[in-house]
Enzyme design. Structure first.
Site, PDB file in Angstrom:
ATOM      1  N   ASP A 155       2.370   2.502   2.609  1.00  0.00           N
ATOM      2  CA  ASP A 155       2.384   3.136   3.933  1.00  0.00           C
ATOM      3  C   ASP A 155       3.754   2.988   4.599  1.00  0.00           C
ATOM      4  O   ASP A 155       4.522   2.096   4.263  1.00  0.00           O
ATOM      5  CB  ASP A 155       1.296   2.530   4.830  1.00  0.00           C
ATOM      6  CG  ASP A 155      -0.089   2.987   4.393  1.00  0.00           C
ATOM      7  OD1 ASP A 155      -0.162   3.971   3.641  1.00  0.00           O
ATOM      8  OD2 ASP A 155      -1.066   2.368   4.796  1.00  0.00           O
ATOM      9  N   CYS A 208      -0.735  -5.389   6.663  1.00  0.00           N
ATOM     10  CA  CYS A 208      -0.482  -4.195   7.484  1.00  0.00           C
ATOM     11  C   CYS A 208       0.310  -4.561   8.739  1.00  0.00           C
ATOM     12  O   CYS A 208       1.097  -3.759   9.242  1.00  0.00           O
ATOM     13  CB  CYS A 208      -1.791  -3.552   7.904  1.00  0.00           C
ATOM     14  SG  CYS A 208      -2.946  -3.349   6.544  1.00  0.00           S
ATOM     15  N   CYS A 266      -2.610   2.749   7.870  1.00  0.00           N
ATOM     16  CA  CYS A 266      -4.034   2.583   8.125  1.00  0.00           C
ATOM     17  C   CYS A 266      -4.291   2.212   9.589  1.00  0.00           C
ATOM     18  O   CYS A 266      -3.344   2.005  10.359  1.00  0.00           O
ATOM     19  CB  CYS A 266      -4.569   1.487   7.218  1.00  0.00           C
ATOM     20  SG  CYS A 266      -3.911  -0.109   7.700  1.00  0.00           S
ATOM     21  N   CYS A 292       0.809  -1.224   0.000  1.00  0.00           N
ATOM     22  CA  CYS A 292       0.000   0.000   0.000  1.00  0.00           C
ATOM     23  C   CYS A 292       0.840   1.271   0.000  1.00  0.00           C
ATOM     24  O   CYS A 292       0.304   2.362  -0.180  1.00  0.00           O
ATOM     25  CB  CYS A 292      -0.896   0.006   1.231  1.00  0.00           C
ATOM     26  SG  CYS A 292       0.091  -0.083   2.732  1.00  0.00           S
TER      27      CYS A 292
HETATM   28 FE1  FES Z   1      -1.150   0.229   4.379  1.00  0.00          FE
HETATM   29 FE2  FES Z   1      -2.591  -1.039   6.137  1.00  0.00          FE
HETATM   30  S1  FES Z   1      -3.256  -0.332   4.197  1.00  0.00           S
HETATM   31  S2  FES Z   1      -0.520  -0.527   6.260  1.00  0.00           S
END
Ligand code: FES
Length: 146
Positions: free
Chosen positions: A36, A103, A59, A34
């Site tokens: 992140d 995640c 998230c 993602c």
């Molecule tokens: Fe990126 Fe959860 S969607 S860490």
């Protein structure tokens, strides 16, 4: 999507958020799924993690997994912290929806990177030994934050 009460609790009031100025080790990782980002700070004395803080652009599941992982490694030795698996963290949270399992990897990998940083600063191991001991993943350049 169904989240357990524990996930909601750790997401709404995450523990150990922030930064340690004189950290013994800092680890930053990006999630290739993602994009992140998670940053973990460890304060280590005599190989024991005496303090831990984290920051994330992630998230809710990433926040919850990091929050509970910081509680799980605080007071533990670096060796014990390296053994913490994302599956242990997911279990401690009473589960995560399958699409959110990726995640939970952020916290585990950030802990490993932070311990590796600590070992590097100590200067007693070769990079090869550190990569093996901390099970470091090769950097994903496309999503790398450096
Ligand atoms: Fe990126 Fe959860 S969607 S860490």
């Amino acid at each position: 999507m169904d989240y357990s009460e524990k996930v909601i609790d750790h997401y709404t009031s995450p523990r150990n958020v922030g930064k340690i100025e004189d950290a013994s080790g800092v680890g930053e990782v990006g999630n290739p799924v993602c994009g992140d980002i998670m940053k973990m700070y460890l304060k280590i004395e005599n190989d024991v993690i005496v303090d831990v803080k984290f920051k994330t652009f992630g998230c809710g599941a990433a926040i919850a997994t990091s929050s509970i992982s910081t509680e799980m490694i605080k007071g533990k030795t670096v060796e014990e912290a390296l053994k913490l698996k994302n599956s242990d963290v997911v279990e401690a949270l009473d589960g995560l929806p399958p699409v959110k399992i990726h995640c939970s990897l952020l916290a585990e990998e950030a802990i490993h990177e932070a311990v590796a940083d600590y070992f590097r600063k100590q200067g007693t191991m070769t990079e090869e030994e550190i990569v093996k001991k901390c099970n470091l993943k090769p950097h994903d350049c496309e999503h790398c934050c450096h």
